[in-house]
Design an enzyme around this catalytic site. Structure first.
Site, mmCIF file in Angstrom:
data_model
loop_
_atom_site.group_PDB
_atom_site.id
_atom_site.type_symbol
_atom_site.label_atom_id
_atom_site.label_comp_id
_atom_site.label_asym_id
_atom_site.label_seq_id
_atom_site.Cartn_x
_atom_site.Cartn_y
_atom_site.Cartn_z
ATOM 1 N N CYS A 88 -19.174 25.924 4.893
ATOM 2 C CA CYS A 88 -18.609 24.821 4.105
ATOM 3 C C CYS A 88 -17.154 25.070 3.705
ATOM 4 O O CYS A 88 -16.318 24.164 3.761
ATOM 5 C CB CYS A 88 -19.463 24.520 2.879
ATOM 6 S SG CYS A 88 -19.857 25.943 1.844
ATOM 7 N N HIS A 126 -20.896 19.673 3.640
ATOM 8 C CA HIS A 126 -22.265 20.052 3.998
ATOM 9 C C HIS A 126 -22.972 18.999 4.851
ATOM 10 O O HIS A 126 -24.115 19.205 5.268
ATOM 11 C CB HIS A 126 -23.083 20.310 2.724
ATOM 12 C CG HIS A 126 -22.488 21.370 1.843
ATOM 13 N ND1 HIS A 126 -21.629 21.080 0.809
ATOM 14 C CD2 HIS A 126 -22.613 22.717 1.865
ATOM 15 C CE1 HIS A 126 -21.263 22.215 0.220
ATOM 16 N NE2 HIS A 126 -21.840 23.212 0.835
ATOM 17 N N ASP A 133 -17.674 16.023 0.983
ATOM 18 C CA ASP A 133 -18.682 17.083 1.058
ATOM 19 C C ASP A 133 -18.768 17.638 2.487
ATOM 20 O O ASP A 133 -19.173 16.926 3.412
ATOM 21 C CB ASP A 133 -20.045 16.519 0.628
ATOM 22 C CG ASP A 133 -21.055 17.609 0.325
ATOM 23 O OD1 ASP A 133 -20.914 18.703 0.882
ATOM 24 O OD2 ASP A 133 -21.967 17.357 -0.484
#
Length: 472
Positions: free
Chosen positions: A305, A431, A429
């Site tokens: 990440c 992820h 994000d």
């Protein structure tokens, strides 16, 4: 500068015309002055072509053909000089019509977007009506250099949907004439013997309502050698000398042209901004690409990440023209940390996490970009950082990497109220593991506005705030 019609009202239309103009001339390479005169004479012929009745504008992907110098004569006959730009766009078949093989016909009007693009092609008629005189041949033997190339005409004007095509094409012909003058200047300025550099027109969208500006650069000359020209442009348009507005990487990307690399750009633009009492929104400035898990045939699910957040940041510096190098891969990021002595050699090719301190080091090593680090002892304290974060986006405008525990995210902006202290964070994000589906990404919150309870209230966080270089 791009021409427009300030008197008209209504939704904006960008009218863009592209096409090759044949540039052919004989040059006597022994006489530089004579070569310059011959090049200028060739441009005079091109000016005459653009102003002649042989000049044709065609509306891309439609049956529409227009002769702008014949009182805006057009086919189909329904199109008249008083036809509006919006009506002209209705002759372009929709995807639905194309998929079922329907003949191109005028489609019904739909609600127009705030800005639409009308693409035209520039052509020249080669036939002439009536009988032609017999050709006359003459032979003249002397040494010369025959130059044959095509000029990549690319002109843009901004007008409105309800402006007539007669008024619009008058502006477009003026823009074409101006672009030919600029191309001539570039070719003459960069002559080296009988070798000429091809002119390269580029469009730049400037801030503070300065509009869309067209600049002609010499093709093949790197940005590093065009600094003086950029300084003159900054003075001309009263721009600060700390942002590379006129570097090629900042060229305007037209909304109807998809990016070829497959990455989503600026997904946050489709989001509704939060409304706070006496609040203001402070956002990333410029363009970035969304990097996340599982892209580029790389399985980094569960450990990559921070790498992805760094790649998003690197894409911002690349697309704003601050750096020319490609966005680094995971291995290149790891190798950079090995090279500076931060990690052992075995780190390259591993699946080890990195944090904001490593992000700071890699940005400095690979991009020569400095960063500030903000330490937050617990997530609950992030809510008090509104002023610092707002100031960062106001002055630097770069994406922020935030790491805490085993998670990393990218902060793209904040909505903050100075009076109440209320705050929201715009989070990208890394992820996410799916495809480049903007609707899924925004509907599911992979790019979205988050409340302060988004952060682990007891974990510590480090934020890497990249600083924007002051370059022109």
């Amino acid at each position: 500068m791009v021409h427009g019609d300030p008197q008209s009202s209504g939704p904006e239309t960008i009218v863009r015309i592209r096409g090759p103009l044949e540039f052919k001339c004989l040059l006597d390479s022994r006489d530089a002055l004579q070569m310059q005169k011959e090049i200028s004479r060739t441009f005079e012929k091109l000016h005459s072509q653009v102003k002649s009745e042989s000049c044709i504008f065609t509306v891309c992907n439609s049956p529409v053909i227009i002769w702008p110098n014949r009182d805006v004569c057009a086919t189909p006959e329904e199109i008249t000089p008083n036809t509006s730009c919006e009506e002209l766009q209705q002759w372009i078949p929709t995807n639905e019509q194309e998929s079922v093989g329907k003949r191109a016909v005028k489609r019904k009007s739909k609600k127009s977007p705030a800005t639409s693009v009308l693409n035209l092609s520039l052509m020249m008629e080669v036939t002439r009506p009536g009988p032609l005189p017999a050709p006359v041949l003459s032979r003249n033997v002397h040494k010369s250099h025959f130059l044959s190339t095509t000029l990549p005409i690319d002109c843009v004007i901004r007008t409105t949907c309800n402006n007539t095509i007669k008024a619009t094409f008058k502006l477009l012909l003026e823009a074409l004439t101006h672009q030919l003058h600029e191309m001539e200047k570039v070719m003459l300025q960069h002559m080296k013997g009988a070798n000429l550099l091809l002119p390269e027109p580029l469009h730049f969208l400037l801030p503070d309502s300065k509009g869309l500006v067209t600049v002609v650069y010499p093709a093949g000359v790197p940005d590093s050698q065009l600094e003086m020209q950029r300084k003159e442009l900054h003075q001309q348009y009263e721009l600060p000398n700390e942002w590379p507005y006129f570097k090629r990487a900042n060229a305007y990307h037209f909304p109807n042209e998809p990016y070829k690399d497959g990455y989503l750009r600026n997904p946050h633009l489709v989001l509704t901004q939060p409304s706070l009492d006496n609040g203001k929104v402070y956002l990333v400035q410029g363009i970035y690409s969304y990097y996340h898990y599982m892209q580029d045939h790389m399985d980094d699910n569960g450990w990559g990440c921070a790498y992805r957040s760094l790649q998003t940041i690197c894409s911002w510096f690349q697309q704003q023209g601050y750096v020319e190098r490609a966005v680094p891969t995971h291995k290149e990021i790891q190798q950079a940390l090995v090279d500076i002595g931060d990690k052992p050699a075995a780190f390259v090719g591993s699946r080890q996490w990195i944090g904001s301190i490593e992000i700071q080091a890699v940005l400095n090593q690979l991009l020569q970009v400095t960063s500030k680090i903000m330490f937050v002892s617990q997530g609950s304290d992030l809510a008090s950082k509104g002023r610092e974060l707002a100031n960062h986006f106001l002055t630097e405008g770069t994406p922020i990497m935030i790491g805490g525990g085993v998670l990393a995210h990218t902060i793209l902006g904040v909505a903050w109220s100075e009076t109440t202290g209320e705050i929201r964070y715009l989070i990208l994000d890394p992820h996410y593991t799916g495809g480049e589906d903007l609707q899924v990404i925004t509907d599911k919150g992979w790019c979205g506005w988050k409340r302060p309870d988004f952060w682990d209230q007891t974990a510590y966080y480090n934020l890497c705030l990249p600083q924007r270089p002051k370059v022109i």
